[in-house]
Write an enzyme that holds these catalytic residues in place. Structure first.
Site, PDB file in Angstrom:
ATOM      1  N   LYS A  92      37.840  43.226  45.467  1.00  0.00           N
ATOM      2  CA  LYS A  92      39.265  43.060  45.389  1.00  0.00           C
ATOM      3  C   LYS A  92      39.849  43.096  43.927  1.00  0.00           C
ATOM      4  O   LYS A  92      39.165  42.419  43.042  1.00  0.00           O
ATOM      5  CB  LYS A  92      39.779  42.126  46.282  1.00  0.00           C
ATOM      6  CG  LYS A  92      39.492  40.683  45.852  1.00  0.00           C
ATOM      7  CD  LYS A  92      40.419  39.846  45.039  1.00  0.00           C
ATOM      8  CE  LYS A  92      39.931  38.471  44.448  1.00  0.00           C
ATOM      9  NZ  LYS A  92      40.562  38.042  43.270  1.00  0.00           N
TER      10      LYS A  92
ATOM     11  N   PRO B 225      30.952  42.708  39.792  1.00  0.00           N
ATOM     12  CA  PRO B 225      30.739  41.784  38.832  1.00  0.00           C
ATOM     13  C   PRO B 225      30.790  40.300  39.155  1.00  0.00           C
ATOM     14  O   PRO B 225      31.480  40.039  40.124  1.00  0.00           O
ATOM     15  CB  PRO B 225      31.926  41.952  37.642  1.00  0.00           C
ATOM     16  CG  PRO B 225      32.587  43.085  38.031  1.00  0.00           C
ATOM     17  CD  PRO B 225      32.084  43.432  39.437  1.00  0.00           C
TER      18      PRO B 225
ATOM     19  N   GLY C 275      33.721  37.277  38.333  1.00  0.00           N
ATOM     20  CA  GLY C 275      34.398  38.419  37.319  1.00  0.00           C
ATOM     21  C   GLY C 275      35.886  38.325  37.935  1.00  0.00           C
ATOM     22  O   GLY C 275      36.568  38.976  37.578  1.00  0.00           O
TER      23      GLY C 275
ATOM     24  N   GLY D 276      33.360  39.000  44.484  1.00  0.00           N
ATOM     25  CA  GLY D 276      31.994  39.559  44.964  1.00  0.00           C
ATOM     26  C   GLY D 276      31.447  38.620  45.776  1.00  0.00           C
ATOM     27  O   GLY D 276      30.811  39.052  46.829  1.00  0.00           O
TER      28      GLY D 276
ATOM     29  N   ASP E  67      39.063  33.954  49.983  1.00  0.00           N
ATOM     30  CA  ASP E  67      39.011  35.443  49.745  1.00  0.00           C
ATOM     31  C   ASP E  67      38.126  36.019  50.798  1.00  0.00           C
ATOM     32  O   ASP E  67      38.189  37.363  50.701  1.00  0.00           O
ATOM     33  CB  ASP E  67      38.713  35.788  48.406  1.00  0.00           C
ATOM     34  CG  ASP E  67      39.499  35.363  47.318  1.00  0.00           C
ATOM     35  OD1 ASP E  67      40.876  34.917  47.510  1.00  0.00           O
ATOM     36  OD2 ASP E  67      39.226  35.436  45.972  1.00  0.00           O
TER      37      ASP E  67
END
Ligand code: ATP
Length: 311
Positions: free
Chosen positions: A10, A99, A102, A106, A141
């Site tokens: 995202k 990543p 990042g 992820g 998330d």
């Protein structure tokens, strides 16, 4: 027997951060946007007594924890516990393109993918609402990685409202060397607010809300208007902790990106391009600039975690 699930990363096209709450969290107005740059998680039935095992491949593989803290492993265990299954035996392989640390969620993506993969492997047919509840337990998330598309996240980001969006958008992501810790970036945001004299508590900072101009741009499929409306309240904090990101943002903008911002808590930088050709040119210029470790052209929105294959 195995099941492979593909899951998107995202970017937050808006990340509004409210003041620090008494429970240590911040209220967010978070517009999540799922992009095709993604991971694949394959769940394979393990032999009796093998437990949950993990492996990972990809450029950042050595930065991914292969112990019980991995969100994919935690997701498999949580799903098993929810269904009253005793110690599950499953191997989870993560083919990692997102990543690590990042600001592209992820780990959360892998958690969502593992929920979907194990649900299919074990033939559980868990209803979507229940998967979403389990996802929210794993992290703020994780639910969005199940839903995909574009959605407004409220609360800590876990209360999701899918948003109408027209068209497809072209993105470039510039990957930095090393990650940034999300809690450290929130702490820096609070510190900068204190330093600026505005205060950092939820009683002092206005509760953020979705930007109507941004929502209209998405609904209209207007990339130029979306580029103008991109905002990230964590960007100043990420730049304060990693000043070199300013050069990355500049390099992408000079190469023709119509919008640029730090992705989530960083340090990945996200660029909106006017079309696929321009996105490739921006990615090439970023690579040549030496201001990032890698640059990927991609697109979105794309759907959330979904079974891509099985054997
Ligand atoms: P967010 O944007 O949600 O704050 P992020 O993209 O910045 O997250 P992640 O890639 O999710 O960061 O990784 C944050 C930390 O989570 C890593 O440093 C790692 O220790 C841990 N982690 C747990 N599971 C995973 C996973 N499957 N993949 C990557 N990191 C994981």
């Amino acid at each position: 027997m195995s099941v492979t699930v593909r899951v998107p990363a995202k970017v937050n096209v808006q990340l509004g951060v409210g003041g620090l709450r008494a429970d240590g969290f911040h209220d967010l107005a978070n517009v999540f946007f799922a992009v095709a740059l993604g991971d694949e998680v394959t769940a394979t039935a393990g032999g009796p007594g093998t437990g949950v095992t993990l492996s990972c491949t990809g450029p950042d593989a050595e930065a991914v924890p292969l112990d019980d803290s991995n969100l994919a492993a935690r997701a498999a265990r949580l799903l098993a516990t929810h269904h009253g299954l005793a110690a599950p035996d499953v191997h989870l392989h993560i083919a990692k393109a997102i990543p690590v640390a990042g600001g592209m969620a992820g780990g959360s993506a892998d958690g969502a993918a593992a929920l979907v993969a194990c649900d299919a492997l074990w033939g559980l047919g868990t209803p979507t609402e229940v998967l979403l509840e389990l996802a929210a337990e794993l992290g703020s998330d994780v639910p969005f990685a199940l839903v995909g598309g574009v959605a407004l996240g409220r609360g800590r980001g876990e209360i999701l409202e899918p948003l109408p969006v027209a068209g497809s958008y072209h993105w470039v992501f510039a990957v930095a060397d090393g990650g940034l810790s999300t809690p450290a970036v929130f702490r820096e945001c609070d510190r900068l607010r204190e330093e600026a004299g505005t205060g950092s508590a939820d009683t002092e900072v206005r509760t953020p809300d979705a930007d109507p101009a941004l929502l209209a741009a998405l609904a209209d499929g207007d990339a130029v208007a979306l580029a103008a409306a991109l905002t990230n309240d964590l960007q100043a904090a990420a730049l304060s902790l990693r000043p070199a990101l300013a050069a990355t943002l500049r390099a992408g903008t000079e190469a023709g990106a119509i919008g640029a911002l730090v992705s989530g808590s960083g340090p990945t930088c996200a660029f909106l391009a006017k079309d696929a050709e321009s996105a490739e040119a921006v990615a090439a210029a970023l690579r040549a600039s030496g201001s990032c470790r890698a640059a990927h052209a991609t697109y979105g929105p794309v759907p959330g975690a979904a079974v891509a294959g099985g054997a």
